[in-house]
Design a protein around this motif. Sequence first.
Motif: not given
Length: 378
Positions: A219-227, A248-255
């Motif tokens: 659940h926490f990688p999913r939470r991180n994409r929202i953060v 979280t940083a990877k999700a941010a980069a993809e966004q």
Amino acid sequence: MSTQLSTHQCQVITLWYLVQHSLASYHKLLDHFGDLESVLHQKSLSTWSTLKIHKTHIERAKNFKQPEQQRHFQSLIDLICRECDFVCTPLDPQYPKQLLHYSDHPPILFGQGNIELLNAPQISIVGSRKASKAGLQISYDFAYFLAEAGFTITSGLANGIDQAAHDAALKHCRTIAVMGTGIDNTYPKTNHLLRSNIIKHGGTVITEFLPFTPPLQYHFPRRNRIVSGLSLAVLVTQASLGSGSLITAKAAAEQGKLIFATPGHIYDSTYQGCHQLIREGATLVDHPEQILEDIALPTHWHIKQSEIQQESPNSVNIAEHLVTTYNILSWQGQDIDELSNKIQIPTSMLIAHLMELELEGLCIQQFGLYSRHTTSSL
């Protein structure tokens, strides 16, 4: 604390419950049937299997009308109404507009506290759960400075760096905690007081997960994409190579978000994750003012509490012919194509309106992206 759910919200919750938080199944069903009412119709169940929906979701849907299932679902609805200050879906005006850019945005958010913060300009601060004293101090100082400058600090309610960032931002009543559990759960339990203080002092706690959802690891990688999705930029203040904050940083980069990292001693393994981010292109910072410079907002920018709310045309005195264009702007940058899809005027007129808004200090353009801007005179 009591929330009244709309028919649409109840339908979203029902489907979200049947597919057990599966974004893929949720969107596959909605794309096929076109609307929630059709998806949830009893006659539609025979089609679910042809769409390759997981068999457990299909079984749950088939048994949904059984008394035991109905009792469990009703207790879930009762808890939402009792415990949530707000519930919002992408159709609700309070839903964070910056998340709508991403195909994996949550179909629903359950929250407590100040809903207006969701659409405020945000910076995420994340890092190690087992942070050093120096890491905690850096996180606290950066969060305090950025919150004082008018930004809402968003993090994940974890121990360590997250906790320090929330604590500092609370001094200015500007923090959002994104949870990886249901609204009825606090993880870790030791942060129950922190969570209470966030709500008590004007902050916000949100989750995409239904009540009774435990803190499962995935659940926490999913939470991180929202953060990261909520924020203009992500700052990692201390992280080892195995830290979840790198997710979280990877999700941010993809966004397409800006990523910042603070460096540490080269022999300190708890900073190796930060060093890796810097090697991969994250911006090294040793003062929060550098973050403000990079996101092109004045370092002296102070937003009063009333200005946290999205400004209405009346509150900023916008010329009548610019109101529609101003309303489609958000804190998250959008290019001309994105804006054109939201407004029924010629592109040449849209560009002219954006230029006028820039001259009025109500819009800022950077790297071809236009976003809402609050000037000190507002």
